[in-house]
Design an enzyme around this catalytic site. Sequence first.
Site, PDB file in Angstrom:
ATOM      1  N   CYS A   1     -39.896 -64.682 -11.719  1.00  0.00           N
ATOM      2  CA  CYS A   1     -40.201 -66.043 -12.170  1.00  0.00           C
ATOM      3  C   CYS A   1     -39.296 -66.370 -13.361  1.00  0.00           C
ATOM      4  O   CYS A   1     -39.329 -65.658 -14.374  1.00  0.00           O
ATOM      5  CB  CYS A   1     -41.680 -66.140 -12.552  1.00  0.00           C
ATOM      6  SG  CYS A   1     -42.090 -67.651 -13.442  1.00  0.00           S
TER       7      CYS A   1
ATOM      8  N   CYS B   1     -41.264 -66.869 -16.657  1.00  0.00           N
ATOM      9  CA  CYS B   1     -41.778 -65.612 -17.220  1.00  0.00           C
ATOM     10  C   CYS B   1     -40.642 -64.860 -17.913  1.00  0.00           C
ATOM     11  O   CYS B   1     -40.836 -64.271 -18.975  1.00  0.00           O
ATOM     12  CB  CYS B   1     -42.399 -64.736 -16.136  1.00  0.00           C
ATOM     13  SG  CYS B   1     -44.077 -65.240 -15.694  1.00  0.00           S
TER      14      CYS B   1
ATOM     15  N   ASP C   1     -35.317 -78.326 -22.033  1.00  0.00           N
ATOM     16  CA  ASP C   1     -34.956 -78.284 -20.613  1.00  0.00           C
ATOM     17  C   ASP C   1     -33.437 -78.154 -20.479  1.00  0.00           C
ATOM     18  O   ASP C   1     -32.675 -78.790 -21.204  1.00  0.00           O
ATOM     19  CB  ASP C   1     -35.444 -79.563 -19.910  1.00  0.00           C
ATOM     20  CG  ASP C   1     -35.447 -79.419 -18.398  1.00  0.00           C
ATOM     21  OD1 ASP C   1     -36.544 -79.391 -17.814  1.00  0.00           O
ATOM     22  OD2 ASP C   1     -34.350 -79.325 -17.800  1.00  0.00           O
TER      23      ASP C   1
ATOM     24  N   HIS D   1     -48.638 -66.356 -16.464  1.00  0.00           N
ATOM     25  CA  HIS D   1     -48.083 -66.947 -15.242  1.00  0.00           C
ATOM     26  C   HIS D   1     -49.188 -67.622 -14.436  1.00  0.00           C
ATOM     27  O   HIS D   1     -50.027 -66.969 -13.826  1.00  0.00           O
ATOM     28  CB  HIS D   1     -47.388 -65.889 -14.377  1.00  0.00           C
ATOM     29  CG  HIS D   1     -46.796 -66.483 -13.138  1.00  0.00           C
ATOM     30  ND1 HIS D   1     -45.538 -67.052 -13.116  1.00  0.00           N
ATOM     31  CD2 HIS D   1     -47.296 -66.644 -11.888  1.00  0.00           C
ATOM     32  CE1 HIS D   1     -45.295 -67.521 -11.902  1.00  0.00           C
ATOM     33  NE2 HIS D   1     -46.345 -67.282 -11.135  1.00  0.00           N
TER      34      HIS D   1
ATOM     35  N   ASN E   1     -45.543 -81.939 -12.946  1.00  0.00           N
ATOM     36  CA  ASN E   1     -45.334 -82.000 -11.504  1.00  0.00           C
ATOM     37  C   ASN E   1     -46.125 -80.861 -10.875  1.00  0.00           C
ATOM     38  O   ASN E   1     -45.891 -79.696 -11.186  1.00  0.00           O
ATOM     39  CB  ASN E   1     -43.844 -81.862 -11.172  1.00  0.00           C
ATOM     40  CG  ASN E   1     -43.049 -83.072 -11.623  1.00  0.00           C
ATOM     41  OD1 ASN E   1     -43.546 -84.195 -11.576  1.00  0.00           O
ATOM     42  ND2 ASN E   1     -41.824 -82.852 -12.074  1.00  0.00           N
TER      43      ASN E   1
ATOM     44  N   GLY F   1     -42.809 -82.749  -6.467  1.00  0.00           N
ATOM     45  CA  GLY F   1     -41.430 -82.305  -6.694  1.00  0.00           C
ATOM     46  C   GLY F   1     -41.316 -81.113  -7.628  1.00  0.00           C
ATOM     47  O   GLY F   1     -40.261 -80.902  -8.233  1.00  0.00           O
TER      48      GLY F   1
ATOM     49  N   HIS G   1     -44.041 -72.052 -12.090  1.00  0.00           N
ATOM     50  CA  HIS G   1     -44.767 -71.561 -13.271  1.00  0.00           C
ATOM     51  C   HIS G   1     -45.152 -72.839 -14.008  1.00  0.00           C
ATOM     52  O   HIS G   1     -44.273 -73.605 -14.433  1.00  0.00           O
ATOM     53  CB  HIS G   1     -43.853 -70.656 -14.128  1.00  0.00           C
ATOM     54  CG  HIS G   1     -44.489 -70.120 -15.371  1.00  0.00           C
ATOM     55  ND1 HIS G   1     -44.487 -68.772 -15.693  1.00  0.00           N
ATOM     56  CD2 HIS G   1     -45.133 -70.739 -16.385  1.00  0.00           C
ATOM     57  CE1 HIS G   1     -45.096 -68.586 -16.849  1.00  0.00           C
ATOM     58  NE2 HIS G   1     -45.494 -69.767 -17.299  1.00  0.00           N
TER      59      HIS G   1
ATOM     60  N   HIS H   1     -45.781 -76.029 -15.970  1.00  0.00           N
ATOM     61  CA  HIS H   1     -45.081 -76.513 -17.162  1.00  0.00           C
ATOM     62  C   HIS H   1     -45.325 -77.999 -17.342  1.00  0.00           C
ATOM     63  O   HIS H   1     -45.512 -78.736 -16.367  1.00  0.00           O
ATOM     64  CB  HIS H   1     -43.578 -76.224 -17.071  1.00  0.00           C
ATOM     65  CG  HIS H   1     -42.955 -76.699 -15.797  1.00  0.00           C
ATOM     66  ND1 HIS H   1     -43.020 -75.972 -14.630  1.00  0.00           N
ATOM     67  CD2 HIS H   1     -42.283 -77.836 -15.501  1.00  0.00           C
ATOM     68  CE1 HIS H   1     -42.400 -76.639 -13.670  1.00  0.00           C
ATOM     69  NE2 HIS H   1     -41.957 -77.775 -14.167  1.00  0.00           N
TER      70      HIS H   1
ATOM     71  N   HIS I   1     -43.620 -81.433 -18.999  1.00  0.00           N
ATOM     72  CA  HIS I   1     -42.403 -82.036 -19.543  1.00  0.00           C
ATOM     73  C   HIS I   1     -42.815 -82.962 -20.689  1.00  0.00           C
ATOM     74  O   HIS I   1     -43.684 -83.826 -20.502  1.00  0.00           O
ATOM     75  CB  HIS I   1     -41.702 -82.878 -18.480  1.00  0.00           C
ATOM     76  CG  HIS I   1     -41.253 -82.105 -17.269  1.00  0.00           C
ATOM     77  ND1 HIS I   1     -39.952 -81.703 -17.079  1.00  0.00           N
ATOM     78  CD2 HIS I   1     -41.937 -81.674 -16.180  1.00  0.00           C
ATOM     79  CE1 HIS I   1     -39.849 -81.061 -15.922  1.00  0.00           C
ATOM     80  NE2 HIS I   1     -41.038 -81.034 -15.353  1.00  0.00           N
TER      81      HIS I   1
HETATM   82  P1  5GP Z   1     -40.121 -79.290 -12.198  1.00  0.00           P
HETATM   83  O1  5GP Z   1     -39.215 -80.073 -11.325  1.00  0.00           O
HETATM   84  O2  5GP Z   1     -40.561 -77.987 -11.561  1.00  0.00           O
HETATM   85  O3  5GP Z   1     -41.273 -80.087 -12.729  1.00  0.00           O
HETATM   86  O4  5GP Z   1     -39.253 -78.940 -13.485  1.00  0.00           O
HETATM   87  C1  5GP Z   1     -38.555 -77.769 -13.674  1.00  0.00           C
HETATM   88  C2  5GP Z   1     -37.664 -78.001 -14.864  1.00  0.00           C
HETATM   89  O5  5GP Z   1     -37.177 -76.745 -15.305  1.00  0.00           O
HETATM   90  C3  5GP Z   1     -36.428 -78.866 -14.553  1.00  0.00           C
HETATM   91  O6  5GP Z   1     -36.438 -80.013 -15.398  1.00  0.00           O
HETATM   92  C4  5GP Z   1     -35.253 -77.943 -14.820  1.00  0.00           C
HETATM   93  O7  5GP Z   1     -34.160 -78.597 -15.391  1.00  0.00           O
HETATM   94  C5  5GP Z   1     -35.848 -76.887 -15.753  1.00  0.00           C
HETATM   95  N1  5GP Z   1     -35.245 -75.581 -15.659  1.00  0.00           N
HETATM   96  C6  5GP Z   1     -35.028 -74.854 -14.518  1.00  0.00           C
HETATM   97  N2  5GP Z   1     -34.467 -73.671 -14.820  1.00  0.00           N
HETATM   98  C7  5GP Z   1     -34.330 -73.629 -16.170  1.00  0.00           C
HETATM   99  C8  5GP Z   1     -33.808 -72.647 -17.070  1.00  0.00           C
HETATM  100  O8  5GP Z   1     -33.365 -71.559 -16.690  1.00  0.00           O
HETATM  101  N3  5GP Z   1     -33.844 -72.963 -18.403  1.00  0.00           N
HETATM  102  C9  5GP Z   1     -34.334 -74.163 -18.862  1.00  0.00           C
HETATM  103  N4  5GP Z   1     -34.312 -74.361 -20.181  1.00  0.00           N
HETATM  104  N5  5GP Z   1     -34.839 -75.094 -18.028  1.00  0.00           N
HETATM  105  C10 5GP Z   1     -34.832 -74.840 -16.710  1.00  0.00           C
HETATM  106 ZN    ZN Z   2     -44.019 -67.166 -14.430  1.00  0.00          ZN
END
Ligand code: 5GP
Ligand code: ZN
Length: 114
Positions: free
Chosen positions: A3, A6, A29, A45, A86, A92, A97, A99, A101
């Site tokens: 992950c 994680c 991000d 997690h 999300n 989307g 994991h 999160h 925004h």
């Molecule tokens: P989701 O679309 O799942 O709601 O958002 C995932 C977010 O994680 C995206 O905005 C993407 O840019 C961010 N993200 C994905 N991988 C990484 C990473 O390795 N480091 C950071 N800082 N952000 C990440």
């Molecule tokens: Zn995780």
Amino acid sequence: MDCIFCKIVAGEIPSKKVYEDDLVYAFYDINPIAPVHILIIPKEHIKSMCEMEEKHEKLVGHILFVAHKIAQEQGFAEDGYRIINNCGENAGQTVMHMHYHLLAGQKFSWGKMD
Ligand code: 5GP
Ligand code: ZN
């Protein structure tokens, strides 16, 4: 566990830290969609909001409290900010994991989403 988030919490993948305590970790991000784009995640997690259990109720409240604390510390609490979660495929979600925004630094529009 394979992950990304994680691994970020464990320091195995580098991240730009904004805030940390026993329960949560916040970082910028990697692909921001607003002038300020911070992710707030539980250290534990949990796959997504869709997997949330009753025992996580306080944790989710804490994440939202931390979001506001960051907004105050960074000076955008007064102008306003947006929090997005999300949850699952239709929303989307790409990283499995949970999160939140935290978006700020501009005026956001509201309406039908594509
Ligand atoms: P989701 O679309 O799942 O709601 O958002 C995932 C977010 O994680 C995206 O905005 C993407 O840019 C961010 N993200 C994905 N991988 C990484 C990473 O390795 N480091 C950071 N800082 N952000 C990440
Ligand atoms: Zn995780």
